[in-house]
Design a protein around this motif. Structure first.
Motif, PDB file in Angstrom:
ATOM      1  N   ALA A  32      -6.748  10.632   4.010  1.00 17.21           N
ATOM      2  CA  ALA A  32      -6.198   9.520   3.231  1.00 17.21           C
ATOM      3  C   ALA A  32      -4.796   9.191   3.706  1.00 17.21           C
ATOM      4  CB  ALA A  32      -6.183   9.887   1.750  1.00 17.21           C
ATOM      5  N   LEU A  70      -3.501   5.648   5.151  1.00 14.65           N
ATOM      6  CA  LEU A  70      -2.366   4.938   4.569  1.00 14.65           C
ATOM      7  C   LEU A  70      -1.274   4.707   5.597  1.00 14.65           C
ATOM      8  CD1 LEU A  70      -1.993   6.510   1.030  1.00 14.65           C
ATOM      9  CD2 LEU A  70      -2.937   4.305   1.677  1.00 14.65           C
ATOM     10  N   GLY A  96      -1.598   4.263   8.622  1.00 16.49           N
ATOM     11  CA  GLY A  96      -1.994   3.191   9.536  1.00 16.49           C
ATOM     12  C   GLY A  96      -1.866   1.816   8.929  1.00 16.49           C
ATOM     13  N   CYS A  97      -1.544   1.766   7.640  1.00 11.36           N
ATOM     14  CA  CYS A  97      -1.530   0.487   6.932  1.00 11.36           C
ATOM     15  C   CYS A  97      -0.128  -0.020   6.653  1.00 11.36           C
ATOM     16  CB  CYS A  97      -2.284   0.617   5.609  1.00 11.36           C
ATOM     17  SG  CYS A  97      -4.067   0.685   5.830  1.00 11.36           S
ATOM     18  N   THR A  98       0.887   0.555   7.291  1.00  6.07           N
ATOM     19  CA  THR A  98       2.235   0.164   6.902  1.00  6.07           C
ATOM     20  C   THR A  98       2.812  -0.941   7.766  1.00  6.07           C
ATOM     21  OG1 THR A  98       3.105   1.875   8.331  1.00  6.07           O
ATOM     22  CG2 THR A  98       2.803   2.434   6.017  1.00  6.07           C
ATOM     23  N   SER A  99       2.155  -1.233   8.873  1.00  5.59           N
ATOM     24  CA  SER A  99       2.770  -2.162   9.814  1.00  5.59           C
ATOM     25  C   SER A  99       2.699  -3.601   9.329  1.00  5.59           C
ATOM     26  CB  SER A  99       2.073  -2.055  11.166  1.00  5.59           C
ATOM     27  OG  SER A  99       2.401  -3.175  11.943  1.00  5.59           O
ATOM     28  N   ASN A 100       3.759  -4.320   9.591  1.00  2.00           N
ATOM     29  CA  ASN A 100       3.775  -5.740   9.268  1.00  2.00           C
ATOM     30  C   ASN A 100       3.993  -6.586  10.509  1.00  2.00           C
ATOM     31  OD1 ASN A 100       3.164  -6.928   6.845  1.00  2.00           O
ATOM     32  ND2 ASN A 100       4.928  -6.015   5.821  1.00  2.00           N
ATOM     33  N   TRP A 157       1.802  -2.277  -0.064  1.00  2.00           N
ATOM     34  CA  TRP A 157       1.097  -1.491   0.951  1.00  2.00           C
ATOM     35  C   TRP A 157      -0.269  -2.111   1.252  1.00  2.00           C
ATOM     36  CZ3 TRP A 157       2.830   4.169   1.119  1.00  2.00           C
ATOM     37  CH2 TRP A 157       2.475   4.749   2.346  1.00  2.00           C
ATOM     38  N   LEU A 172       0.249  -6.734   6.956  1.00  2.00           N
ATOM     39  CA  LEU A 172      -0.643  -7.385   7.925  1.00  2.00           C
ATOM     40  C   LEU A 172      -1.655  -6.394   8.472  1.00  2.00           C
ATOM     41  CD1 LEU A 172       1.868  -9.673   9.829  1.00  2.00           C
ATOM     42  CD2 LEU A 172       0.052 -10.364   8.261  1.00  2.00           C
ATOM     43  N   ALA A 173      -1.213  -5.126   8.666  1.00  2.00           N
ATOM     44  CA  ALA A 173      -2.119  -4.113   9.201  1.00  2.00           C
ATOM     45  C   ALA A 173      -3.284  -3.877   8.237  1.00  2.00           C
ATOM     46  CB  ALA A 173      -1.357  -2.819   9.441  1.00  2.00           C
ATOM     47  N   THR A 174      -2.960  -3.697   6.939  1.00  2.17           N
ATOM     48  CA  THR A 174      -4.025  -3.445   5.969  1.00  2.17           C
ATOM     49  C   THR A 174      -4.966  -4.633   5.890  1.00  2.17           C
ATOM     50  OG1 THR A 174      -2.276  -2.355   4.723  1.00  2.17           O
ATOM     51  CG2 THR A 174      -4.433  -2.476   3.684  1.00  2.17           C
ATOM     52  N   LEU A 212      -5.382   4.325  -3.385  1.00  2.00           N
ATOM     53  CA  LEU A 212      -4.867   5.593  -2.843  1.00  2.00           C
ATOM     54  C   LEU A 212      -3.359   5.718  -3.023  1.00  2.00           C
ATOM     55  CD1 LEU A 212      -6.736   6.299   0.512  1.00  2.00           C
ATOM     56  CD2 LEU A 212      -6.598   7.740  -1.517  1.00  2.00           C
TER      57      LEU A 212
END
Lengths: 350, 344
Positions: free
Chosen positions: A18, A22, A24-28, B106, B110-112, B126
């Motif tokens: 998890a 997560l 991996g999901c922080t980039s903008n 979060w 853009l990545a998510t 999560l």
């Protein structure tokens, strides 16, 4: 014990997995690099030639919303434009004492010119005077100090005229559509702030000149969430609506979400401040957004340009004055479909 | 724990590990005072609806407005469910608004968004759960009082949200997400279904499972609960985890409503949620509470907001009314409690 170990292992692996997801999901970062989008003053004319080196100190509140973020970004971009300017920018803060301390540090650093956008104009007045007394020229941005003794020049927006121009635009549109007694709504910002009161007063005065009045009115908090909530309620209360003025394009994202959620298309909407998002919608002309009234963060770029000219003892080229004027109020232009192309460069990311 | 009335009742249950909290709770919930208070609360809600109907007969009790009110109540309602559990367990959670902000940011980076709607939802849940568990671990194993631990989370979660978003508003361009969560199922908006589902699950969890009974026991008297064989530390950590998970769900709702994630989302949720829980009749000292009361509490504030907007009144009067309702509800609660203590 083995079963406990296995359970721990499974939970541990899940938690790790998890965390990895997560992380991996922080980039903008956008896939392709976007164009630089800071508004900077034109680099032409005699004043644009490199001159005496000037060190400019810059202090502003925390960039906690799109408009404020654009102010800091524009100031830095403008400073980068000049080869003869060194910018000393402090970390933005909403703590008045912290900002005073930062300005004092800049004074001790003996910068040539100070550009101060105070979190609270009254609270920063004293340190503005200190700087002036120490022989540093101060450019006060937007939130004005209590006394001219604290600044050499002031540049800022015009909240009252923002309301006036929004009102005038809506009145003209209503007349063009031959609507005799239109229902005109207003989504204000934080009501306790003087700037909101001025905007609302200008709006009311302009509508009154045209024989109209403000109908349903709510006040949001300059955030998308509050904009959505207040507008959803407003739309429920106003079954008939001809026009809506929203004070602020940051909260405008929420306002639009509420309009979309209610499935309403029966009125025109005018925004405020001038975000890139709203300008794109105005350009597309496919929804309710028809215009936005500027309160442009390009004033921060101009403030840096002014500071440089002050440091080099120059005047503004086309004016007869030898000196930089003491007060400069930016104009709250109405950006509509007709002229939006020429304003896209000052639109900011909300 | 400083709870006075519940200690003796619980202590009698120590010879039988599992059922004592239930024995303690049961006669009370069926008992007279709880019903009177809940009836009073529902009465206030109906009265407000009546006021709304009288002042705006054409606009207030319409299907569209009821749907709007429930949609607006959804996020804060879900947060309040988590808050009810925390407060019943004798704690407090000041970080809920910040966790909503962090989750919303979060899940909309853009990545998510590039991974699609399912990952967005999972990410929101999560992040909420993780923040809640961190709260819980700090409180139960780190022995930091809830007020301080969640105050730290209150500051740092919003800080991280600002860091991740660069203080920008992140607009959702993932249309799958917005189409689903802004849509309707059987004519009722998805957000309202979610609110109903969370309340239903929460109610069953609190009133019909061991977990719920343990929560009441821990809040009533943590030491007695420990002696009764409840792993108080683990339970406390889980309760905060639930509160965090609720924040994650609320973040999904806020993102759906505003079509954007921003570090300014969830402002003052902690205060609104605590207010709703308290006027709903949950004791701030823990050990007793009602989810239905919380739901009514949330609805009272939502209806109040709608009435004021529909009648185009200033928000300042609304805030005064809000304060008066909170004080009145708590006064009612404390006099009831005092009377009951005198009786027993």
């Amino acid at each position: 014990m083995p079963s406990l170990d296995r359970r721990r292992f499974l939970w541990g692996t899940t938690a790790l997995g998890a965390t990895a997801v997560l992380a991996g999901c922080t980039s903008n970062e956008a896939p392709q690099a976007g164009a630089s989008n800071a508004a900077v003053a034109g680099a032409s004319g005699a004043n644009s030639q490199p001159g005496k080196a000037v060190t400019i100190g810059f202090s502003a509140p925390a960039a906690d919303h799109g408009w404020m973020a654009a102010m800091t970004k524009n100031a830095k971009a403008q400073a980068g434009q000049f080869s003869d300017v060194t910018l000393k920018a402090t970390e933005g803060t909403n703590d008045v004492n912290q900002q005073i301390a930062q300005v004092e540090t800049l004074i001790n650093d003996k910068v040539d010119v100070l550009v101060i956008l105070p979190f609270d104009g009254k609270a920063l007045t004293e340190v503005g005077r200190q700087a002036t007394d120490a022989g540093i020229q101060v450019v006060n941005v937007d939130r004005i100090f209590d006394t001219p003794l604290a600044y050499r020049a002031w540049i800022g927006g015009d909240n009252y005229r923002m309301g006036v121009n929004a009102g005038n635009y809506i009145a003209a549109q209503m007349k063009a559509k031959n609507i005799s007694s239109p229902v005109i709504g207003e989504v204000a910002g934080i009501d306790s702030l003087p700037l909101t009161q001025e905007r609302s007063k200008g709006f009311k005065d302009a509508l009154a000149r045209a024989g109209f009045s403000v109908g349903p009115r709510v006040s949001a908090q300059f955030t998308p969430e509050s904009g959505e909530q207040q507008t959803a309620n407003l739309l429920q209360g106003a079954s008939k609506l001809d026009a809506l003025w929203n004070h602020d394009d940051d909260q405008g994202i929420g306002v639009l979400a509420a309009i979309d959620g209610a499935g309403r298309k029966d009125f025109i909407m005018v925004g405020g401040a001038g975000s890139r998002n709203m300008m794109n919608l105005i350009k597309a002309d496919s929804g309710v957004v028809k215009a936005t009234v500027l309160y442009s963060p390009s004033m921060a770029s101009s403030a840096i340009a002014l500071a440089r000219m002050l440091g080099q003892a120059k005047g503004i080229g086309d004016l007869a004055e030898h000196e930089i004027p003491a007060l400069i109020t930016t104009y709250s232009a109405v950006v509509s479909k007709e002229n939006v192309d020429s304003y896209l460069d000052v639109g900011f990311d909300s | 724990m400083t709870s006075k009335s519940s200690t003796p009742v619980l202590a009698t249950g120590t010879d039988d590990p599992t059922p004592p909290p239930r024995q303690r709770e049961r006669p009370r919930r069926g008992g007279f005072p709880v019903d009177v208070r809940l009836a009073g609360l529902v009465g206030v809600l109906l009265l407000l609806c009546l006021v709304g109907y009288i002042t705006r007969p054409d606009g207030f009790l319409t299907e569209a407005n009821i749907s709007t009110m429930l949609r607006l109540a959804a996020a804060i309602g879900v947060v309040s469910v988590g808050m009810t559990f925390v407060i019943i367990s004798g704690g407090i959670d000041l970080s809920v608004g910040s966790i909503v902000a962090l989750s919303s940011v979060w899940m909309t980076t853009l990545a998510t968004q590039s991974y699609g709607p399912v990952v967005m939802v999972l990410c929101g849940l999560l992040v909420g759960l993780a923040c809640g568990l961190v709260n819980g671990l700090l409180i139960s194993y780190g022995k930091i009082v809830p007020f301080i631990a969640t105050l730290a989370m209150y500051a740092s979660a919003r800080g991280l949200a600002e860091r991740l978003s660069g203080r920008r508003t992140q607009v959702v361009s993932e249309t799958g997400f917005t189409t689903f969560f802004r849509g309707a199922f059987l004519g009722i908006p998805v957000l309202i279904w979610m609110l109903a589902l969370v309340f239903a699950v929460g109610w069953v969890l609190l009133n019909r499972t061991n977990f719920g009974r343990r929560t009441l026991a821990v809040g009533g008297n943590a030491e007695a609960a420990r002696l009764a064989g409840i792993d108080v530390k683990r339970h406390t950590a889980l309760v905060y985890g639930i509160a965090g998970l609720c924040c994650g769900i609320a973040a999904i709702m806020v993102v759906a409503r505003t079509t954007s994630g921003a570090s300014t989302n969830g402002l003052f949720y902690e205060l609104d949620a605590i207010a709703a829980v308290v006027i709903g009749g949950t004791l701030l000292t823990g050990g007793r509470g009602s989810l239905i009361g919380t739901l009514v509490g949330v609805l009272i504030f939502t209806v109040l907001n709608s009435i004021f907007t529909q009648n185009n009144l200033d928000t300042d009067i609304q805030n005064i009314a809000k304060g008066v309702i909170i004080v009145a509800a708590v006064l009612l609660q404390s006099t009831k409690l005092r009377r009951r203590i005198r009786k027993t």
